[in-house]
Design an enzyme around this catalytic site. Structure first.
Site, PDB file in Angstrom:
ATOM      1  N   GLY A  12       0.807  -1.218   0.000  1.00  0.00           N
ATOM      2  CA  GLY A  12       0.000   0.000   0.000  1.00  0.00           C
ATOM      3  C   GLY A  12       0.836   1.262   0.000  1.00  0.00           C
ATOM      4  CG  ASP A  13       0.161   3.982   2.129  1.00  0.00           C
ATOM      5  OD1 ASP A  13      -0.978   4.316   1.742  1.00  0.00           O
ATOM      6  OD2 ASP A  13       0.419   3.566   3.268  1.00  0.00           O
ATOM      7  CE  LYS A  16      -3.145   1.790  -3.769  1.00  0.00           C
ATOM      8  NZ  LYS A  16      -2.020   1.798  -2.823  1.00  0.00           N
ATOM      9  N   GLY A  17      -2.527   6.937  -6.212  1.00  0.00           N
ATOM     10  CA  GLY A  17      -3.241   8.191  -6.506  1.00  0.00           C
ATOM     11  C   GLY A  17      -2.534   8.960  -7.607  1.00  0.00           C
ATOM     12  N   GLY A  40      -5.954   5.901   1.376  1.00  0.00           N
ATOM     13  CA  GLY A  40      -5.598   7.322   1.344  1.00  0.00           C
ATOM     14  C   GLY A  40      -4.723   7.529   0.128  1.00  0.00           C
ATOM     15  CG  HIS A  41      -5.591   6.234  -3.291  1.00  0.00           C
ATOM     16  ND1 HIS A  41      -6.241   5.515  -4.254  1.00  0.00           N
ATOM     17  CD2 HIS A  41      -5.204   5.331  -2.348  1.00  0.00           C
ATOM     18  CE1 HIS A  41      -6.256   4.230  -3.919  1.00  0.00           C
ATOM     19  NE2 HIS A  41      -5.648   4.100  -2.759  1.00  0.00           N
ATOM     20  NE  ARG A 142     -24.508 -16.664   3.134  1.00  0.00           N
ATOM     21  CZ  ARG A 142     -24.487 -17.984   3.157  1.00  0.00           C
ATOM     22  NH1 ARG A 142     -24.910 -18.676   2.122  1.00  0.00           N
ATOM     23  NH2 ARG A 142     -24.049 -18.625   4.222  1.00  0.00           N
ATOM     24  CD  GLN A 223      -7.411  -0.974   0.905  1.00  0.00           C
ATOM     25  OE1 GLN A 223      -8.245  -1.504   0.221  1.00  0.00           O
ATOM     26  NE2 GLN A 223      -7.560   0.244   1.370  1.00  0.00           N
ATOM     27  CB  THR A 299      -6.050   6.678   6.098  1.00  0.00           C
ATOM     28  OG1 THR A 299      -6.214   6.697   4.681  1.00  0.00           O
ATOM     29  CG2 THR A 299      -7.380   6.355   6.756  1.00  0.00           C
ATOM     30  N   GLY A 301      -2.259   8.827   9.797  1.00  0.00           N
ATOM     31  CA  GLY A 301      -1.111   9.610  10.260  1.00  0.00           C
ATOM     32  C   GLY A 301      -0.027   8.770  10.918  1.00  0.00           C
ATOM     33  NE  ARG A 302      -2.046   3.094  11.326  1.00  0.00           N
ATOM     34  CZ  ARG A 302      -2.559   1.897  11.075  1.00  0.00           C
ATOM     35  NH1 ARG A 302      -2.423   0.917  11.936  1.00  0.00           N
ATOM     36  NH2 ARG A 302      -3.220   1.670   9.961  1.00  0.00           N
ATOM     37  N   PRO A 303       3.252   6.543  11.496  1.00  0.00           N
ATOM     38  CG  PRO A 303       4.882   6.472  13.172  1.00  0.00           C
ATOM     39  CD  PRO A 303       3.409   6.546  12.957  1.00  0.00           C
ATOM     40  CE  LYS A 330       6.962   8.823  -1.530  1.00  0.00           C
ATOM     41  NZ  LYS A 330       6.542   8.742  -0.152  1.00  0.00           N
TER      42      LYS A 330
HETATM   43  P1  GDP Z   1      -1.404   5.532  -2.522  1.00  0.00           P
HETATM   44  O1  GDP Z   1      -2.192   5.128  -1.323  1.00  0.00           O
HETATM   45  O2  GDP Z   1      -0.820   4.359  -3.244  1.00  0.00           O
HETATM   46  O3  GDP Z   1      -2.152   6.442  -3.457  1.00  0.00           O
HETATM   47  O4  GDP Z   1      -0.156   6.374  -1.963  1.00  0.00           O
HETATM   48  P2  GDP Z   1      -0.199   7.513  -0.830  1.00  0.00           P
HETATM   49  O5  GDP Z   1      -0.791   8.737  -1.401  1.00  0.00           O
HETATM   50  O6  GDP Z   1      -0.778   6.976   0.432  1.00  0.00           O
HETATM   51  O7  GDP Z   1       1.350   7.686  -0.525  1.00  0.00           O
HETATM   52  C1  GDP Z   1       2.245   8.043  -1.532  1.00  0.00           C
HETATM   53  C2  GDP Z   1       2.970   9.341  -1.112  1.00  0.00           C
HETATM   54  O8  GDP Z   1       4.095   9.527  -1.940  1.00  0.00           O
HETATM   55  C3  GDP Z   1       2.114  10.581  -1.316  1.00  0.00           C
HETATM   56  O9  GDP Z   1       2.464  11.517  -0.334  1.00  0.00           O
HETATM   57  C4  GDP Z   1       2.522  11.078  -2.690  1.00  0.00           C
HETATM   58  O10 GDP Z   1       2.323  12.476  -2.861  1.00  0.00           O
HETATM   59  C5  GDP Z   1       3.986  10.736  -2.681  1.00  0.00           C
HETATM   60  N1  GDP Z   1       4.574  10.425  -3.995  1.00  0.00           N
HETATM   61  C6  GDP Z   1       4.028   9.734  -5.034  1.00  0.00           C
HETATM   62  N2  GDP Z   1       4.939   9.555  -6.013  1.00  0.00           N
HETATM   63  C7  GDP Z   1       6.090  10.130  -5.581  1.00  0.00           C
HETATM   64  C8  GDP Z   1       7.408  10.246  -6.140  1.00  0.00           C
HETATM   65  O11 GDP Z   1       7.711   9.768  -7.225  1.00  0.00           O
HETATM   66  N3  GDP Z   1       8.335  10.909  -5.364  1.00  0.00           N
HETATM   67  C9  GDP Z   1       8.040  11.423  -4.140  1.00  0.00           C
HETATM   68  N4  GDP Z   1       9.009  12.041  -3.469  1.00  0.00           N
HETATM   69  N5  GDP Z   1       6.812  11.344  -3.610  1.00  0.00           N
HETATM   70  C10 GDP Z   1       5.856  10.689  -4.308  1.00  0.00           C
HETATM   71  P1  IMO Z   2      -3.943   2.634   0.271  1.00  0.00           P
HETATM   72  O1  IMO Z   2      -5.066   2.406  -0.715  1.00  0.00           O
HETATM   73  C1  IMO Z   2      -1.579   0.951   3.512  1.00  0.00           C
HETATM   74  C2  IMO Z   2      -3.660  -1.810   6.224  1.00  0.00           C
HETATM   75  C3  IMO Z   2      -3.882  -1.386   7.670  1.00  0.00           C
HETATM   76  C4  IMO Z   2      -3.835  -2.747   8.346  1.00  0.00           C
HETATM   77  C5  IMO Z   2      -4.527  -3.664   7.336  1.00  0.00           C
HETATM   78  C6  IMO Z   2      -5.993  -3.918   7.632  1.00  0.00           C
HETATM   79  O2  IMO Z   2      -3.792   4.041   0.693  1.00  0.00           O
HETATM   80  O3  IMO Z   2      -2.675   2.007  -0.207  1.00  0.00           O
HETATM   81  P2  IMO Z   2      -8.194  -2.428   7.426  1.00  0.00           P
HETATM   82  O4  IMO Z   2      -8.566  -1.125   8.078  1.00  0.00           O
HETATM   83  O5  IMO Z   2      -8.186  -2.387   5.933  1.00  0.00           O
HETATM   84  O6  IMO Z   2      -8.972  -3.582   7.943  1.00  0.00           O
HETATM   85  O7  IMO Z   2      -6.668  -2.691   7.901  1.00  0.00           O
HETATM   86  O8  IMO Z   2      -4.389  -3.017   6.086  1.00  0.00           O
HETATM   87  N1  IMO Z   2      -4.185  -0.856   5.210  1.00  0.00           N
HETATM   88  C7  IMO Z   2      -3.401  -0.088   4.434  1.00  0.00           C
HETATM   89  N2  IMO Z   2      -2.060   0.098   4.453  1.00  0.00           N
HETATM   90  N3  IMO Z   2      -2.344   1.575   2.601  1.00  0.00           N
HETATM   91  C8  IMO Z   2      -3.683   1.382   2.567  1.00  0.00           C
HETATM   92  O9  IMO Z   2      -4.464   1.876   1.593  1.00  0.00           O
HETATM   93  C9  IMO Z   2      -4.275   0.560   3.542  1.00  0.00           C
HETATM   94  N4  IMO Z   2      -5.545   0.175   3.820  1.00  0.00           N
HETATM   95  C10 IMO Z   2      -5.466  -0.701   4.829  1.00  0.00           C
HETATM   96  O10 IMO Z   2      -2.852  -0.537   8.106  1.00  0.00           O
HETATM   97  O11 IMO Z   2      -2.508  -3.184   8.460  1.00  0.00           O
HETATM   98 MG    MG Z   3      -2.299   5.476   0.719  1.00  0.00          MG
END
Ligand code: GDP
Ligand code: IMO
Ligand code: MG
Length: 433
Positions: A12-13, A16-17, A40-41, A142, A223, A299, A301-303, A330
């Site tokens: 995740g993260d 994708k956004g 959180g995208h 169901r 995810q 979503t 704010g966790r590290p 990145k």
């Molecule tokens: P998603 O959940 O897959 O949409 O990703 P998130 O938005 O949760 O986390 C990705 C983070 O990386 C966001 O803060 C983006 O703005 C940032 N980001 C995406 N692509 C890049 C990149 O190529 N370089 C850097 N430095 N940041 C990026």
């Molecule tokens: P995006 O779309 C990163 C993780 C949670 C937890 C597990 C289960 O932004 O990549 P849940 O609330 O779904 O039952 O939690 O999945 N998790 C994510 N981790 N990015 C996400 O979404 C996540 N959505 C859920 O931290 O470990």
């Molecule tokens: Mg995310």
């Protein structure tokens, strides 16, 4: 015009956004197919940052139609506040279409999410606390509430009653908590119903008609592969199918309509929540990645936990999603490292106590938990790449790193992120033709 799926290739993260935003300008529809507001995208446009949770990231493109598919779970309150927040910022949400068959997260699902985490103790998943798991449990059991149930009060009351019958016994007798009132829940859901009604549609029909008439649809996954309930690091996963197959079941579009599957991967790896993570760095390098990459959850704010690129994970993502392309994000974050370790194998403990070196993702989670990463070191670079607009502008060592990841992942890398901004992306080939 094509059907294109975007999925997370790690935990995740991955960005994708940003990848959705990159392709979105060329799409007619963007549909979310799984998960809910656990996602959180982020999309960064100039000095504006948008954090999308339940709405497809494509919504910020004025000309396309955003869709929430049947595979998504919807918290009505979260949905409306996200719509309001975007409209206040001038983003038009009027074209949004929501599946009649998507399931509803009721307030009691959020309660159950938190309570069950508490009771799991040391086995907790580290969920986002948004009620995602308990809502999918009801769907499979169901006794779920679907969007169309919101528009028939008697029907809704009956559904809520059926859903709460067993849960109230559990809440009172096992969790020592007060029972949830059926009437209050119904009133809460009805409050949101009238505002949601104009968006509701038969989205499977809509998307199929669009594809049949030559329109393009982007399926935006929430995810990621390693959080998929079937293919991820079970039980430390979310409760939906985040892999490419989920795009079909989560929208009602058949696999023959999908032309391309794009996996988004970071140039390193992060994870939020509990669960095994072989390349995790619990040292200064991990902290360095966290600070350089601003790795804090959108979503919650966790590290985020940080580690080196794991090519077993990316190879596995290529396999279970049938990836045609990777968007590598990145890469800029790694600038300044002398050498960059990449995991190329695991040493795992087998059930008989022996150790084996494996180059493919183990399915047995006991083996995966025991995995020790085997690294290969690649030379780093010191030049700032955040302004690069073509692959040729990258330093040779950055180009080599990309090529090595491509070989190890078994999939071509078609775009590379060099910064968070919308224009900070280097394309090696078109992602839509
Ligand atoms: P998603 O959940 O897959 O949409 O990703 P998130 O938005 O949760 O986390 C990705 C983070 O990386 C966001 O803060 C983006 O703005 C940032 N980001 C995406 N692509 C890049 C990149 O190529 N370089 C850097 N430095 N940041 C990026
Ligand atoms: P995006 O779309 C990163 C993780 C949670 C937890 C597990 C289960 O932004 O990549 P849940 O609330 O779904 O039952 O939690 O999945 N998790 C994510 N981790 N990015 C996400 O979404 C996540 N959505 C859920 O931290 O470990
Ligand atoms: Mg995310």
């Amino acid at each position: 015009m094509p059907g294109i799926v975007i999925v997370g290739a790690q935990w995740g993260d991955e960005g994708k956004g940003k990848a959705t935003d990159l392709i979105g300008s060329k799409m007619d529809y963007v549909a979310r197919f799984n998960g809910g507001n656990n996602a959180g995208h982020t999309v960064v446009v100039g000095d504006q940052t948008y954090a999308l949770h339940l709405l497809p990231s494509g919504i910020i493109h004025p000309d396309l139609t955003p869709v929430i598919g049947n595979g998504v779970v919807i918290d009505p309150e979260a949905l409306l506040s996200e719509i309001d927040g975007l409209q206040e910022r001038g983003v038009d949400c009027s074209r949004l279409r929501i599946s009649e068959a998507a399931h509803i997260i009721a307030p009691f699902h959020r309660t159950l999410d938190r309570v069950s985490e508490r009771f799991l103790g040391s086995h907790k998943i580290g969920t986002t606390g948004r009620g995602i798991g308990p809502t999918y449990v009801d769907k499979v059991n169901r006794v779920g509430i679907r969007v169309h149930d919101l528009f028939n009060e008697a029907h809704l009351r009956d559904k809520v009653q059926a859903s709460l019958h067993q849960k109230n016994l559990m809440l009172e007798k096992i969790y020592d908590l007060p029972a949830v009132d059926v009437g209050e829940t119904v009133d809460e859901l009805l409050k949101a119903a009238e505002r949601i009604r104009p968006y509701v549609a038969n989205t499977s029909l809509l998307l199929n008609q669009a594809l049949d008439s030559g329109k393009s649809v982007l399926f935006e996954g929430g995810q990621a592969t390693m959080l998929d309930v079937d293919h991820g690091t079970y039980p430390f996963v979310t409760s939906s199918n985040c892999t490419a197959g989920g795009a079909c079941t989560g929208t009602g579009v058949g696999p023959t309509k999908i032309d391309r599957v794009i996996g988004v991967a970071k140039a390193y790896v992060t994870r939020v929540g509990e669960g095994p993570f072989p390349t995790e760095l619990n040292d200064d390098s991990g902290e360095w990645l966290r600070q350089q990459g601003h790795e804090f959850g959108v979503t919650t704010g966790r590290p985020r936990r940080c580690g080196w690129f794991d090519s077993l994970v990316s190879r596995y993502a290529t396999q279970v999603n049938g990836l045609t392309d990777i968007v590598l994000t990145k890469l800029d974050v790694l600038t300044g490292l002398e050498t960059i370790p990449v995991c190329v194998a695991y040493d795992v403990k087998l059930a008989d106590g022996s150790t084996a070196r494996v180059e493919h993702m183990p399915t047995d989670q006991a083996e995966f938990v025991s995995a020790r990463p085997v690294y290969r070191e690649f030379p780093g670079w010191s030049e700032d790449i955040s302004g690069a607009r073509s692959f040729e502008e990258f330093p040779d060592k950055a180009k080599d790193y990309v090529h090595r990841l491509e070989d190890l992942s078994g999939c071509r890398i078609s775009a590379i992120g060099s910064g968070a901004g919308r224009d900070q992306i280097v394309s090696l080939r078109s992602l839509v033709d």
